[in-house]
Enzyme design. Structure first.
Site, mmCIF file in Angstrom:
data_model
loop_
_atom_site.group_PDB
_atom_site.id
_atom_site.type_symbol
_atom_site.label_atom_id
_atom_site.label_comp_id
_atom_site.label_asym_id
_atom_site.label_seq_id
_atom_site.Cartn_x
_atom_site.Cartn_y
_atom_site.Cartn_z
ATOM 1 N N LYS A 8 0.834 -1.201 0.000
ATOM 2 C CA LYS A 8 0.000 0.000 0.000
ATOM 3 C C LYS A 8 0.872 1.255 0.000
ATOM 4 C CE LYS A 8 -1.611 2.429 3.441
ATOM 5 N NZ LYS A 8 -1.524 3.813 2.948
ATOM 6 N N THR A 56 7.708 7.226 13.457
ATOM 7 C CA THR A 56 7.970 6.405 14.642
ATOM 8 C C THR A 56 6.671 6.145 15.390
ATOM 9 O OG1 THR A 56 10.276 7.079 14.865
ATOM 10 C CG2 THR A 56 9.148 6.430 16.890
ATOM 11 N N GLU A 78 11.158 1.087 9.418
ATOM 12 C CA GLU A 78 12.126 2.137 9.061
ATOM 13 C C GLU A 78 11.415 3.450 9.360
ATOM 14 O OE1 GLU A 78 13.740 4.875 7.849
ATOM 15 O OE2 GLU A 78 13.496 4.377 5.731
ATOM 16 N N CYS A 112 13.614 10.974 5.993
ATOM 17 C CA CYS A 112 13.720 10.498 7.378
ATOM 18 C C CYS A 112 15.157 10.595 7.882
ATOM 19 C CB CYS A 112 13.211 9.076 7.492
ATOM 20 S SG CYS A 112 13.791 8.008 6.180
ATOM 21 N N GLU A 160 11.295 15.428 15.079
ATOM 22 C CA GLU A 160 11.409 15.404 13.628
ATOM 23 C C GLU A 160 10.413 16.379 13.014
ATOM 24 O OE1 GLU A 160 10.302 11.714 11.673
ATOM 25 O OE2 GLU A 160 11.984 11.968 10.294
#
Lengths: 329, 497
Positions: free
Chosen positions: B201, B255, B275, B309, B406
């Site tokens: 997906k 995350t 990941e 990332c 992030e």
């Protein structure tokens, strides 16, 4: 005092020491055995549990084994602090040096073989089984001593990237590992409270990690004595920390702690396994479940166990002018 | 021209871009791509209408124009796709000789190369990234990835000493919106090479190139059901994660979602590769070649609008050179061309979605509030679409949220340091550990730093480099498992004694 004792009045007692007699009558003395206090092992020290609690494991015949520390969450946290503090020193040592220390651990275990056999017998093993278990444990340490400076070569790679870079990948220790050791209760001969313990600790520290281990609840004697082996093997304090107590109480703290990088669990209890995997999401601990391993067999040792607590680091650096360099040969 | 170059007091020359510098438009042509009005689900080798009967729009974030509409797979659609994948695994893919499996993957790679221009155009239209990046990086790297893993299919017995390997079964794969086609290739290539079948997906804002990949897979005659591509948002992803007949989850994304997945699969035997996010430290020492380092910093944080990332979003500069680095960085930022992603000169394209733009703006506001000093380039922004100027914050404290969390946008936090030990302490003081960078001219210092930084990918005197042969993945809360290289095979295999 000494002058008052005449040589003629000395008799040799049962325990080999000379003792004086009063009025020539021999005193009947049987030597009182000194019992060992089984303490926990944190940061290279042998404290009692901070909680002041204890429990009394018994053997199959119901004989009391010892008053064993019932470690608490706080003991675990103290142990994690010790383990974290030891990471940089231990992982920073030369792999060759780690190898020598694991070998030294095997030497020390060999030297105290009789004591371990005795403890295993106290915990219901036959003499033959106990001897086999101790021998295998010693050999397992030797096996992993040998891997310390070799597994990196096996699992590293130089990667032929298409750009003008030098690129390589190497395994590095993940950090602090919490271990709930094999409990040693499962079918006789399959699990071992000593062999299981050694089999899960050795690959973790061979790879440069430090650990906090919860020993077998019902058969904890060898774990504490093994801590004494570690203590006399040049293994820096904090690299291996051994607690005694109940997995039912401590397991969730072992996987809850935010300063633990990986958790190893060796039992088949699927409820605990699920709990461990769920809680591991807190800080994405690496989880290894060793519930199907027969530590007595060949499958009980391999460098892949070391890799379970390793990370792969890839490093890049430019190579000057590789395309335009022409033939340098 | 002479007017454009002004001498500074130092020996560096400052270019003045305010005056006569402008580029003529150099747009890539939309006509290079065919985009259908509507896309169904690719299940069992065919395009199937969604049982959910729902479709959602996908837009061009640079213009906010609708590009197409895409099916939203419901639980029943996911089930259909997993059944197709299971069936293909049991009846076809598992039994196929590995060298034949390899040839299918090679074939897909080749068709991707043939359609590279079209794929690049669609990637840029759908995601907002500059055409030069999708053309020169995303698409070729994706094809190379398939090409690399194709060759592994019949060589697995060499990969793991003293072990045989077996495939896992059906892999459920969920990809992010920052590198849609590349991430699809990262996931599909090793899964197929190791003998697994796939339900994949793509992210809901960027489905189109993955759907184009489905067309390529169809064209390559891959047996039906080996790769199934279903579109949708979070709920579709959850249905994949929770499906009982999936053996492995491979996820690239935040995350936060990674942790939800880890919890969701706790009571199952599903394997996972996660990941996740990052907050990479990029360290400049005073002995570094400063001009190159500044270029590296620009690439580290502004590549793909900072939607990376592994972006170098925390810059640590040694105090003695901090002023110089920041000055040169500001000058360089001023020369970055922000705008139409289809223009071949564009450096920074559109922010991927309105939602992401809001997140970035939220963090910029937080940064200002926390007292850091903000600087943004003065470029003009198009009136339509989602845009963010390249932005840096200096005087950032380690505890500031813009140094900890992030942002996933073109926003850089700059901190300073004095000693090696100090900067290692600061760099590693993060829950993340995906990537890191170091700039210095001293070889022994490079190895000291690269060894001590707790991150899965470390770039020394370079940044944001990727290659199919090079394992990628994180330490700590940046996830686990590796993608790429020999190490990228293991997450899709069981090892047997």
């Amino acid at each position: 005092m000494e002058k008052a004792i005449k040589k003629s009045s000395l008799k040799v007692s049962e325990n080999g020491l000379e003792k004086p007699t009063a009025a020539g009558k021999p005193v009947s003395t049987k030597r009182l055995e000194v019992m060992k206090t089984y303490k926990i092992y944190i940061g290279g020290q042998f404290p009692r549990t901070e909680s002041g609690r204890y429990y009394i494991p018994t053997n199959a015949a119901g004989k009391k084994l010892a008053n064993v520390c019932l470690s608490s969450r706080k003991d675990f946290r103290d142990a994690v602090v010790a383990a974290r503090g030891a990471v940089s020193g231990w992982s920073g040592r030369a792999a060759f040096n780690r190898s020598q220390i694991l070998y030294r651990m095997a030497e020390m275990l060999e030297g105290r073989k009789a004591q371990f056999i005795d403890e295993l017998i106290q915990q219901d093993a036959t003499k033959a089984k106990a001897e086999k278990e101790v021998n295998l444990s010693i050999d397992r340490l030797i096996y992993y001593a040998g891997w310390c400076d070799k597994f990196q070569q096996l699992f590293s790679s130089v990667n032929p990237v298409a750009s003008s870079h030098f690129n390589f990948s190497v395994p590095e220790p993940t950090g602090v590992v919490s271990i709930i050791a094999p409990q040693g209760d499962l079918p006789a001969g399959r699990q071992g409270s000593l062999l299981g313990l050694v089999s899960v600790i050795a690959p973790v520290i061979a790879g440069g990690n430090t650990c906090v281990v919860l020993a077998s609840e019902t058969k904890p004697l060898c774990a504490v004595t093994f801590a004494e082996v570690l203590n006399s093997s040049d293994l820096p304090g904090g690299v291996v920390n051994i607690l005694t107590g109940k997995p039912s109480e401590l397991a969730s703290w072992f996987v809850d702690h935010m300063d633990v990088n990986a958790t190893i669990y060796c039992e088949k209890d699927s409820t605990v396994q699920k709990m461990i995997r769920e809680k591991s999401a807190l800080n994405l601990k690496r989880i290894s479940l060793y519930d199907k391993i027969n530590w007595y067999s060949e499958e009980g040792q391999s460098p892949y166990f070391i890799m379970d607590t390793q990370e792969i680091k890839t490093t890049w650096h430019p190579v000057e002018n590789i395309a335009g360099a022409g033939g340098g040969y | 021209m002479v007017k454009a170059i002004a001498k500074k007091k130092s020996n560096t020359i400052k270019l003045n871009f305010d005056t006569s510098w402008s580029y003529a438009p150099a747009p890539e042509s939309k006509s290079a791509a065919t985009i259908n009005k509507q896309y169904d689900l690719f299940i069992n080798g065919e395009w199937q209408k969604p049982l959910s009967k729902k479709y959602f729009d996908t837009i061009n974030p640079a213009t906010e124009e609708k590009l197409s509409e895409v099916a939203e797979a419901g639980v029943a659609d996911v089930d259909k796709a997993v059944k197709a994948a299971r069936n293909a695994y049991d009846k076809v893919w598992k039994k196929m000789p590995a060298k034949e499996r390899a040839k299918y993957i090679f074939r897909i790679a080749r068709i991707m190369q043939e359609k590279a221009r079209e794929l690049a155009v669609i990637e840029t239209l759908d995601g907002g990234k500059p055409i030069k990046e999708s053309r020169d990086f995303d698409v070729p790297t994706a094809a190379n990835h398939l090409f690399y893993y194709a060759g592994w299919a019949d060589k697995l017995e060499y990969a793991f000493p003293n072990r045989r390997t077996e495939s896992l079964g059906v892999a459920g794969q969920i990809t992010p919106w920052n590198f849609p086609l590349l991430m699809a290739a990262w996931k599909i290539a090793p899964a197929l090479a190791t003998g697994n079948t796939v339900v994949l997906k793509p992210a809901e804002t960027t489905s189109l190139t993955t759907l184009k990949l489905a067309e390529i897979i169809q064209e390559a005659d891959l047996p039906p059901g080996v790769v199934n591509i279903i579109t949708g948002a979070g709920e579709t992803g959850a249905a994949i994660v929770n499906h009982a007949d999936i053996n492995k989850i491979a996820f690239t994304g935040s995350t936060h979602v990674g942790k939800i997945i880890q919890r969701a699969i706790a009571g199952t035997n599903k394997k996972a590769t996660l990941e996740l996010g990052g907050k990479a430290a990029n360290i400049i020492f005073e002995d570094a070649p400063i001009d190159q380092a500044v270029e590296g910093v620009v690439n580290a944080i502004f590549f793909n609008q900072g939607h990376v990332c592994c972006a170098g979003s925390r810059l640590y500069v040694q105090e003695s050179v901090a002023k110089e680095v920041i000055r040169k960085l500001r000058d360089r930022m001023q020369s970055l061309i922000v705008g139409d992603p289809m223009d071949k000169n564009t450096d920074i394209g559109a922010i991927n979605s309105k939602e992401q733009l809001h997140i970035i703006q939220k963090y910029i506001a937080i940064g200002k509030k926390e007292g850091a000093e903000m600087y943004e380039s003065s470029c003009a922004l198009p009136s339509k679409g989602f845009w963010c100027r390249p932005t840096i914050f200096s005087n950032v404290a380690q505890s500031n949220r813009i140094a900890q969390e992030e942002i996933f946008g073109p926003v850089l936090s700059i901190l300073t340091f004095r000693t090696d030990d100090e900067v290692i302490e600061k760099a590693n003081n993060s829950p993340y550990g995906l990537s890191a960078g170091v700039w210095t001219d001293k070889g022994s210092k490079i190895f000291n730093m690269t060894k001590r930084m707790r991150a899965g990918v470390v770039w020394a005197n370079t940044f944001n480099k990727f290659d199919p042969t090079s394992p990628f993945g994180g330490y700590k809360e940046s996830g686990f498992g590796r993608e790429g290289g020999l190490h990228g095979l293991l997450p899709y295999l069981n090892l047997i004694n």
